[in-house]
Design a protein around this motif. Structure first.
Motif, PDB file in Angstrom:
ATOM      1  N   THR A   1       0.847  -1.193   0.000  1.00 19.16           N
ATOM      2  CA  THR A   1       0.000   0.000   0.000  1.00 19.16           C
ATOM      3  C   THR A   1       0.882   1.243   0.000  1.00 19.16           C
ATOM      4  O   THR A   1       2.001   1.221   0.525  1.00 19.16           O
ATOM      5  N   THR A   2       0.390   2.316  -0.621  1.00 19.64           N
ATOM      6  CA  THR A   2       1.120   3.577  -0.555  1.00 19.64           C
ATOM      7  C   THR A   2       0.305   4.584   0.245  1.00 19.64           C
ATOM      8  O   THR A   2       0.628   5.760   0.283  1.00 19.64           O
ATOM      9  N   LYS A   3      -0.777   4.078   0.866  1.00 16.92           N
ATOM     10  CA  LYS A   3      -1.660   4.982   1.613  1.00 16.92           C
ATOM     11  C   LYS A   3      -1.393   4.855   3.105  1.00 16.92           C
ATOM     12  O   LYS A   3      -1.137   3.754   3.594  1.00 16.92           O
TER      13      LYS A   3
HETATM   14  P1  ADP Z   1      -5.063  -0.077  -0.352  1.00 17.16           P
HETATM   15  O1  ADP Z   1      -6.116   0.660  -1.129  1.00 17.16           O
HETATM   16  O2  ADP Z   1      -5.482  -0.435   1.036  1.00 17.16           O
HETATM   17  O3  ADP Z   1      -3.713   0.582  -0.373  1.00 17.16           O
HETATM   18  P2  ADP Z   1      -5.085  -1.958  -2.553  1.00 17.16           P
HETATM   19  O4  ADP Z   1      -4.609  -3.372  -2.621  1.00 17.16           O
HETATM   20  O5  ADP Z   1      -6.474  -1.693  -3.008  1.00 17.16           O
HETATM   21  O6  ADP Z   1      -4.876  -1.501  -1.062  1.00 17.16           O
HETATM   22  O7  ADP Z   1      -4.105  -1.061  -3.410  1.00 17.16           O
HETATM   23  C1  ADP Z   1      -2.719  -1.202  -3.271  1.00 17.16           C
HETATM   24  C2  ADP Z   1      -1.989  -0.001  -3.811  1.00 17.16           C
HETATM   25  O8  ADP Z   1      -2.126   0.043  -5.216  1.00 17.16           O
HETATM   26  C3  ADP Z   1      -2.490   1.331  -3.338  1.00 17.16           C
HETATM   27  O9  ADP Z   1      -1.952   1.674  -2.086  1.00 17.16           O
HETATM   28  C4  ADP Z   1      -2.019   2.251  -4.444  1.00 17.16           C
HETATM   29  O10 ADP Z   1      -0.664   2.589  -4.279  1.00 17.16           O
HETATM   30  C5  ADP Z   1      -2.081   1.378  -5.674  1.00 17.16           C
HETATM   31  N1  ADP Z   1      -3.305   1.643  -6.456  1.00 17.16           N
HETATM   32  C6  ADP Z   1      -4.464   0.979  -6.411  1.00 17.16           C
HETATM   33  N2  ADP Z   1      -5.364   1.500  -7.252  1.00 17.16           N
HETATM   34  C7  ADP Z   1      -4.756   2.538  -7.875  1.00 17.16           C
HETATM   35  C8  ADP Z   1      -5.169   3.503  -8.864  1.00 17.16           C
HETATM   36  N3  ADP Z   1      -6.384   3.479  -9.397  1.00 17.16           N
HETATM   37  N4  ADP Z   1      -4.243   4.411  -9.254  1.00 17.16           N
HETATM   38  C9  ADP Z   1      -3.016   4.427  -8.744  1.00 17.16           C
HETATM   39  N5  ADP Z   1      -2.569   3.565  -7.801  1.00 17.16           N
HETATM   40  C10 ADP Z   1      -3.424   2.640  -7.374  1.00 17.16           C
END
Ligand code: ADP
Length: 385
Positions: A337-339
């Motif tokens: 995750t980047t969040k």
């Molecule tokens: P989370 O939303 O909890 O971080 P996800 O598995 O849904 O977990 O997503 C993993 C990561 O993928 C996100 O943290 C983000 O960095 C990247 N990501 C997902 N969807 C997108 C998007 N539509 N655009 C850019 N980066 C995305």
């Protein structure tokens, strides 16, 4: 004088045959056993001390050895009935212990043997250690269960995030119900009462009531923990239902949605709730990816199309931050995750759901801004024939 050449030759052949079977037996990873008329073990193959066969079996019955004899009484009743009837049995699996006392699972088959007069002497048979296979099955089951639990947890978490939207979705029709009920009363209180107008208000009340209960039904279905429920589906309906649940989320983030849904879409075969979960996840990710976009309209495009080679394509494109080269391989990895508040499980669960449907889910950066997540799902069998 008697010519015993033939007898000698027969003896030699018999010895050779015995040796051959002993060789087979001693090199087998299975072991062989014999029981007497009372079903107590009388012999176990000699080589059994080199393998996992239990020790000290002589004199015991199979149900003396098995700790599951009390736990699964039915299995053992059936087995004992077969033995008492002197009929062969196959593939009885039970728990036992190896020679160091470790629990193992064994599978055994046996057949009765009789003397020349037909008197029952006991059973002979083979035992195999099937612990590894059973443990692998158990691990696989546990893994599947854990995945389903996790999918459920993330679904409920997503729903938690959507509470405001859902409340709004329900409140809106409820407010309309109240307004129309007021109007209806006013039409009725006229003199003479305007029954036609009152009737129209009641119809609107019914429509709005149905709308509210539809939202509740969808939310309940999403929150429910249920086994996979595969059915022929219209992917467009799944898209519309998912969008309906996140409508408010889009509005509050000033995101507009453009739907380009093919009107001639063959049916897919899948679990409606799980596919909704995938779409909601992709849409929410798209909304979050556009949070910092201020110089262009925040638009989400959702497309569906028949791919021509036996699949339906559904894609979700955003014009957000996009995906870097380094991130693209890791997006679907659990916990990536980047969040700051992200769990990083969403995409990995999405991918496992789509793969369980026989489809594929992948991501690609858009040419200009943002990213596109593309799902391919195989057609329902009847659509392909
Ligand atoms: P989370 O939303 O909890 O971080 P996800 O598995 O849904 O977990 O997503 C993993 C990561 O993928 C996100 O943290 C983000 O960095 C990247 N990501 C997902 N969807 C997108 C998007 N539509 N655009 C850019 N980066 C995305």
């Amino acid at each position: 004088m008697t010519d015993i050449t033939a007898t000698k030759e027969a003896e030699r052949r018999l010895r050779a045959s015995e040796q051959r079977f002993r060789d087979y037996a001693e090199t087998a990873s299975d072991w062989f056993w014999e029981t007497g008329p009372d079903h107590r073990v009388t012999k176990v193959s000699e080589h059994s001390d080199t393998i996992t066969a239990p020790a000290g079996l002589i004199g015991l019955t199979r149900w003396d050895i098995a700790p599951d004899a009390d736990l699964e009484p039915e299995k053992w009743q059936q087995h004992r009935a077969a033995l008492d009837a002197h009929i062969p049995f196959r593939d009885l699996v039970y728990r036992s212990k190896d020679r160091s006392g470790q629990p193992i699972y064994v599978r055994t088959s046996g057949k009765p043997f009789f003397d020349a007069d037909g008197a029952f002497l006991g059973y002979r048979g083979v035992c195999t250690d099937v612990t590894a296979a059973i443990r692998a099955n158990q691990a696989e089951d546990a893994l599947r269960k854990a995945q389903a639990e996790l999918a459920h947890v993330t679904r409920v978490t997503t729903l938690g995030e959507l509470t405001a939207s859902i409340a709004h979705e329900i409140n809106q029709p409820l407010a309309a119900v109240i307004a129309n009920a007021d109007a209806c009363l006013a039409w009725l209180q006229r003199s003479p009462p305007d029954l036609q107008a009152a009737g129209r208000s009641v119809e609107w009340i019914i429509e709005d009531g149905t709308r509210a209960s539809d939202v509740i039904r969808r939310v309940r279905a999403l929150a429910k923990r249920s086994d996979t429920d595969m059915a022929p589906l219209d992917a467009n309906v799944v898209v519309r239902e998912s969008v309906a649940l996140v409508q408010r989320e889009m509005a509050s983030h000033a995101v507009s949605v453009r739907m380009e849904l093919s009107s001639a879409l063959p049916k897919i075969f899948g679990d409606r709730i799980q596919l909704q979960q995938v779409l909601i996840n992709l849409i929410m990710n798209g909304i979050e990816a556009m949070e910092d976009v201020h110089d262009r309209p925040r638009e989400l495009a959702i497309r569906s199309a028949a791919s021509g080679d036996g699949a339906v394509l559904v894609s979700v494109s955003d014009c957000g931050v996009g995906i870097s080269e380094q991130a693209i391989d890791r997006l679907f990895t659990p916990f990536f995750t980047t969040k700051s508040t992200g769990m990083g499980m969403g995409l990995s669960i999405c991918r496992s759901i789509i793969e369980a449907h026989g489809g594929r889910l992948f991501a690609a950066p858009n040419q200009e801004h943002g990213a596109t997540f593309q799902i391919t799902l195989p057609l329902h069998r009847e659509e392909t024939s």
